[in-house]
Motif scaffolding. Structure first.
Motif, short mmCIF file in Angstrom:
data_model
loop_
_atom_site.label_atom_id
_atom_site.label_comp_id
_atom_site.label_asym_id
_atom_site.label_seq_id
_atom_site.Cartn_x
_atom_site.Cartn_y
_atom_site.Cartn_z
N ASP A 56 -4.07 4.57 8.92
CA ASP A 56 -4.25 4.61 7.11
C ASP A 56 -3.18 4.01 6.94
O ASP A 56 -2.13 4.54 6.93
CB ASP A 56 -4.69 5.76 7.07
CG ASP A 56 -5.08 5.27 5.05
OD1 ASP A 56 -5.11 6.72 5.04
OD2 ASP A 56 -4.47 4.69 5.10
N ASP A 57 -3.58 3.07 5.91
CA ASP A 57 -1.94 1.89 6.05
C ASP A 57 -2.75 1.69 4.25
O ASP A 57 -1.73 0.90 3.83
CB ASP A 57 -1.76 0.90 6.20
CG ASP A 57 -2.97 -0.44 6.51
OD1 ASP A 57 -2.46 -1.20 6.84
OD2 ASP A 57 -3.94 0.14 6.33
N SER A 58 -3.39 2.20 4.60
CA SER A 58 -4.63 2.43 1.71
C SER A 58 -2.72 2.69 1.16
O SER A 58 -2.90 1.89 0.19
CB SER A 58 -5.07 2.70 1.76
OG SER A 58 -5.14 4.81 2.29
N GLY A 59 -2.11 3.01 1.43
CA GLY A 59 -1.12 3.40 0.87
C GLY A 59 0.16 2.82 0.80
O GLY A 59 1.18 2.35 -0.30
N MET A 60 -0.09 1.52 1.35
CA MET A 60 1.18 0.45 1.64
C MET A 60 0.57 -1.05 0.71
O MET A 60 -0.51 -0.81 0.82
CB MET A 60 0.92 -0.10 2.52
CG MET A 60 2.84 -0.25 3.10
SD MET A 60 2.48 0.12 4.80
CE MET A 60 1.72 -0.86 5.87
N PRO A 61 1.39 -1.27 -0.15
CA PRO A 61 1.19 -2.86 -0.64
C PRO A 61 1.09 -3.48 0.40
O PRO A 61 2.26 -4.24 1.40
CB PRO A 61 2.27 -3.12 -1.88
CG PRO A 61 3.67 -1.79 -1.33
CD PRO A 61 3.05 -0.61 -0.14
N LYS A 62 -0.32 -4.67 0.46
CA LYS A 62 0.30 -5.04 1.64
C LYS A 62 0.26 -6.48 1.58
O LYS A 62 0.61 -7.05 3.06
CB LYS A 62 -2.06 -5.89 1.97
CG LYS A 62 -2.43 -3.77 2.29
CD LYS A 62 -2.44 -3.40 3.65
CE LYS A 62 -3.69 -2.41 3.94
NZ LYS A 62 -3.68 -0.85 2.66
#
Lengths: 114, 111
Positions: A56-62
Protein backbone atom coordinates in the motif's frame (compact mmCIF):
# COMPACT_ATOMS: atom_id res chain seq x y z
CA UNK A 1 19.64 -5.25 21.08
CA UNK A 2 17.65 -5.36 17.85
CA UNK A 3 16.35 -2.03 16.64
CA UNK A 4 15.35 -0.21 13.50
CA UNK A 5 17.99 2.17 12.24
CA UNK A 6 17.45 5.18 10.01
CA UNK A 7 19.87 7.44 8.18
CA UNK A 8 20.38 10.31 8.07
CA UNK A 9 18.96 11.53 11.38
CA UNK A 10 18.77 15.08 10.08
CA UNK A 11 18.69 16.45 6.56
CA UNK A 12 18.51 20.06 5.42
CA UNK A 13 18.15 20.62 1.71
CA UNK A 14 16.98 23.19 -0.76
CA UNK A 15 13.74 23.01 -2.63
CA UNK A 16 14.06 20.97 -5.82
CA UNK A 17 16.80 18.71 -4.53
CA UNK A 18 16.50 14.95 -4.29
CA UNK A 19 16.30 13.43 -0.81
CA UNK A 20 16.89 9.78 0.01
CA UNK A 21 16.13 8.35 3.43
CA UNK A 22 17.27 4.87 4.41
CA UNK A 23 15.99 2.33 6.89
CA UNK A 24 17.35 -0.96 8.16
CA UNK A 25 14.49 -3.02 9.63
CA UNK A 26 14.95 -5.46 12.47
CA UNK A 27 16.38 -8.72 11.17
CA UNK A 28 13.61 -11.24 10.61
CA UNK A 29 10.81 -8.69 10.38
CA UNK A 30 8.83 -9.10 7.18
CA UNK A 31 6.77 -5.89 7.20
CA UNK A 32 8.22 -2.41 6.79
CA UNK A 33 6.35 0.88 7.07
CA UNK A 34 7.11 4.51 6.26
CA UNK A 35 5.33 7.23 8.24
CA UNK A 36 5.49 10.99 8.24
CA UNK A 37 4.86 12.99 11.38
CA UNK A 38 3.50 16.49 11.10
CA UNK A 39 2.03 18.74 13.74
CA UNK A 40 -1.41 18.71 12.17
CA UNK A 41 -1.76 15.13 10.97
CA UNK A 42 0.14 13.18 13.56
CA UNK A 43 1.58 9.98 12.09
CA UNK A 44 0.57 9.50 8.47
CA UNK A 45 1.16 6.13 6.83
CA UNK A 46 2.95 6.69 3.53
CA UNK A 47 3.68 3.13 2.38
CA UNK A 48 4.27 -0.37 3.59
CA UNK A 49 5.87 -3.56 2.39
CA UNK A 50 5.47 -7.20 3.22
CA UNK A 51 8.24 -9.58 2.24
CA UNK A 52 9.73 -6.67 0.23
CA UNK A 53 6.61 -6.32 -1.92
CA UNK A 54 4.77 -2.98 -1.75
CA UNK A 55 1.28 -3.51 -0.36
CA UNK A 56 0.00 0.00 0.00
CA UNK A 57 1.45 3.34 -1.00
CA UNK A 58 -1.82 5.23 -1.25
CA UNK A 59 -0.69 7.69 1.39
CA UNK A 60 2.25 8.83 -0.68
CA UNK A 61 2.27 11.68 -3.24
CA UNK A 62 3.06 9.58 -6.29
CA UNK A 63 4.49 12.31 -8.43
CA UNK A 64 7.44 13.00 -6.16
CA UNK A 65 7.73 10.20 -3.61
CA UNK A 66 8.93 6.66 -4.16
CA UNK A 67 9.57 3.80 -1.75
CA UNK A 68 11.55 0.65 -2.42
CA UNK A 69 13.09 -2.33 -0.70
CA UNK A 70 16.17 -3.34 -2.70
CA UNK A 71 16.73 -6.18 -0.24
CA UNK A 72 15.42 -7.44 3.08
CA UNK A 73 17.85 -5.28 5.06
CA UNK A 74 17.22 -1.95 3.35
CA UNK A 75 14.19 0.21 2.68
CA UNK A 76 14.43 3.58 0.99
CA UNK A 77 12.13 6.58 0.71
CA UNK A 78 13.00 9.06 -1.98
CA UNK A 79 11.60 12.53 -2.65
CA UNK A 80 12.36 14.14 -5.99
CA UNK A 81 11.97 17.07 -6.27
CA UNK A 82 11.62 18.07 -2.63
CA UNK A 83 9.35 20.95 -1.56
CA UNK A 84 9.14 22.97 1.66
CA UNK A 85 5.84 21.26 2.55
CA UNK A 86 7.75 17.96 2.74
CA UNK A 87 9.48 19.20 5.90
CA UNK A 88 8.59 16.71 8.62
CA UNK A 89 9.97 13.79 10.59
CA UNK A 90 9.93 10.56 8.62
CA UNK A 91 9.76 7.31 10.55
CA UNK A 92 10.43 3.79 9.43
CA UNK A 93 8.95 0.88 11.37
CA UNK A 94 9.16 -2.87 11.02
CA UNK A 95 7.16 -5.77 12.37
CA UNK A 96 6.38 -9.43 12.12
CA UNK A 97 2.83 -8.84 10.88
CA UNK A 98 0.06 -11.37 11.18
CA UNK A 99 -0.96 -12.10 14.75
CA UNK A 100 1.74 -9.77 16.10
CA UNK A 101 0.86 -6.36 14.68
CA UNK A 102 3.13 -4.35 16.94
CA UNK A 103 5.48 -2.16 14.97
CA UNK A 104 8.96 -1.13 16.06
CA UNK A 105 9.97 2.35 15.06
CA UNK A 106 13.30 3.82 14.15
CA UNK A 107 14.46 7.18 15.55
CA UNK A 108 13.26 9.08 12.50
CA UNK A 109 14.80 11.40 9.92
CA UNK A 110 14.07 15.08 10.45
CA UNK A 111 13.84 16.66 7.01
CA UNK A 112 13.92 20.40 6.44
CA UNK A 113 13.40 21.72 2.94
CA UNK A 114 14.17 25.41 2.52
CA UNK B 1 -9.63 11.62 6.46
CA UNK B 2 -8.82 11.13 10.12
CA UNK B 3 -10.10 7.69 10.98
CA UNK B 4 -8.49 7.79 14.41
CA UNK B 5 -8.97 10.91 16.49
CA UNK B 6 -7.38 12.08 19.68
CA UNK B 7 -9.27 15.24 20.48
CA UNK B 8 -7.15 16.36 23.41
CA UNK B 9 -3.78 17.63 22.23
CA UNK B 10 -2.51 17.84 25.80
CA UNK B 11 -3.21 16.62 29.32
CA UNK B 12 -1.61 17.58 32.61
CA UNK B 13 -1.96 15.52 35.80
CA UNK B 14 -0.35 15.41 39.20
CA UNK B 15 2.08 12.64 40.08
CA UNK B 16 0.26 9.73 41.73
CA UNK B 17 -3.09 10.53 40.15
CA UNK B 18 -4.79 8.80 37.25
CA UNK B 19 -4.13 9.83 33.64
CA UNK B 20 -6.90 9.08 31.16
CA UNK B 21 -6.15 9.46 27.48
CA UNK B 22 -9.00 9.12 25.02
CA UNK B 23 -9.27 8.03 21.42
CA UNK B 24 -12.18 7.75 18.99
CA UNK B 25 -12.32 5.95 15.68
CA UNK B 26 -14.72 5.92 12.76
CA UNK B 27 -13.89 2.74 10.85
CA UNK B 28 -15.94 -0.20 12.10
CA UNK B 29 -13.51 -2.56 10.35
CA UNK B 30 -10.77 -1.80 12.88
CA UNK B 31 -10.24 -4.88 15.01
CA UNK B 32 -6.97 -4.23 16.78
CA UNK B 33 -5.99 -1.18 18.77
CA UNK B 34 -2.67 -0.07 20.16
CA UNK B 35 -1.15 2.69 22.21
CA UNK B 36 2.33 4.02 21.56
CA UNK B 37 4.44 6.33 23.67
CA UNK B 38 6.88 8.81 22.17
CA UNK B 39 9.67 10.77 23.81
CA UNK B 40 11.27 13.76 22.01
CA UNK B 41 13.81 12.87 19.32
CA UNK B 42 12.86 9.18 19.50
CA UNK B 43 10.53 6.95 17.55
CA UNK B 44 7.24 5.79 19.08
CA UNK B 45 7.46 2.69 21.26
CA UNK B 46 4.71 0.14 21.66
CA UNK B 47 2.94 0.33 25.02
CA UNK B 48 -0.18 -1.82 25.12
CA UNK B 49 -2.78 -3.26 22.76
CA UNK B 50 -6.26 -4.71 22.73
CA UNK B 51 -8.17 -6.91 20.35
CA UNK B 52 -11.75 -6.11 19.44
CA UNK B 53 -12.92 -9.30 21.14
CA UNK B 54 -11.96 -7.82 24.50
CA UNK B 55 -13.07 -4.73 26.36
CA UNK B 56 -10.14 -4.42 28.72
CA UNK B 57 -6.45 -5.23 28.80
CA UNK B 58 -4.18 -4.50 31.72
CA UNK B 59 -0.40 -4.38 31.97
CA UNK B 60 0.96 -3.08 35.23
CA UNK B 61 0.04 0.57 35.64
CA UNK B 62 -1.47 0.70 32.14
CA UNK B 63 -5.00 -0.37 31.23
CA UNK B 64 -6.71 0.03 27.90
CA UNK B 65 -10.50 0.00 27.67
CA UNK B 66 -12.42 -0.55 24.46
CA UNK B 67 -16.05 0.42 23.89
CA UNK B 68 -16.89 -0.91 20.44
CA UNK B 69 -20.43 0.42 20.34
CA UNK B 70 -19.15 3.92 20.97
CA UNK B 71 -16.02 3.39 18.82
CA UNK B 72 -13.99 4.67 21.72
CA UNK B 73 -10.94 3.53 23.58
CA UNK B 74 -9.04 4.94 26.48
CA UNK B 75 -5.70 4.45 28.19
CA UNK B 76 -5.55 4.70 31.97
CA UNK B 77 -2.26 5.16 33.77
CA UNK B 78 -2.39 4.63 37.52
CA UNK B 79 -0.50 5.94 39.34
CA UNK B 80 1.00 8.49 36.97
CA UNK B 81 4.73 9.13 37.25
CA UNK B 82 6.86 12.01 35.91
CA UNK B 83 8.59 9.53 33.60
CA UNK B 84 5.24 8.94 31.90
CA UNK B 85 5.43 12.46 30.44
CA UNK B 86 5.47 11.90 26.68
CA UNK B 87 3.24 12.03 23.62
CA UNK B 88 0.80 9.12 23.44
CA UNK B 89 -0.50 7.91 20.10
CA UNK B 90 -3.56 5.78 19.63
CA UNK B 91 -3.48 3.42 16.62
CA UNK B 92 -6.00 1.11 15.00
CA UNK B 93 -5.73 -1.61 12.41
CA UNK B 94 -8.29 -3.47 10.29
CA UNK B 95 -5.96 -6.29 9.40
CA UNK B 96 -3.09 -6.31 11.84
CA UNK B 97 -0.77 -4.58 9.42
CA UNK B 98 -2.18 -1.43 7.95
CA UNK B 99 -2.28 0.87 10.95
CA UNK B 100 -3.79 4.34 11.36
CA UNK B 101 -2.58 6.69 14.04
CA UNK B 102 -4.19 9.57 15.85
CA UNK B 103 -2.55 12.97 16.15
CA UNK B 104 -1.28 12.26 19.66
CA UNK B 105 -1.87 13.62 23.17
CA UNK B 106 0.97 15.21 25.09
CA UNK B 107 0.85 14.04 28.70
CA UNK B 108 2.64 16.02 31.38
CA UNK B 109 2.89 14.50 34.85
CA UNK B 110 3.83 17.10 37.44
CA UNK B 111 5.87 16.07 40.49
Amino acid sequence: DARVTQTPRHKVTEMGQEVTMRCQPILGHNTVFWYRQTMMQGLELLAYFRNRAPLDDSGMPKDRFSAEMPDATLATLKIQPSEPRDSAVYFCASGLGGALPEQYFGPGTRLTVT
Amino acid sequence: DQQVKQNSPSLSVQEGRISILNCDYTNSMFDYFLWYKKYPAEGPTFLISISSIKDKNEDGRFTVFLNKSAKHLSLHIVPSQPGDSAVYFCAASPNNNDMRFGAGTRLTVKP
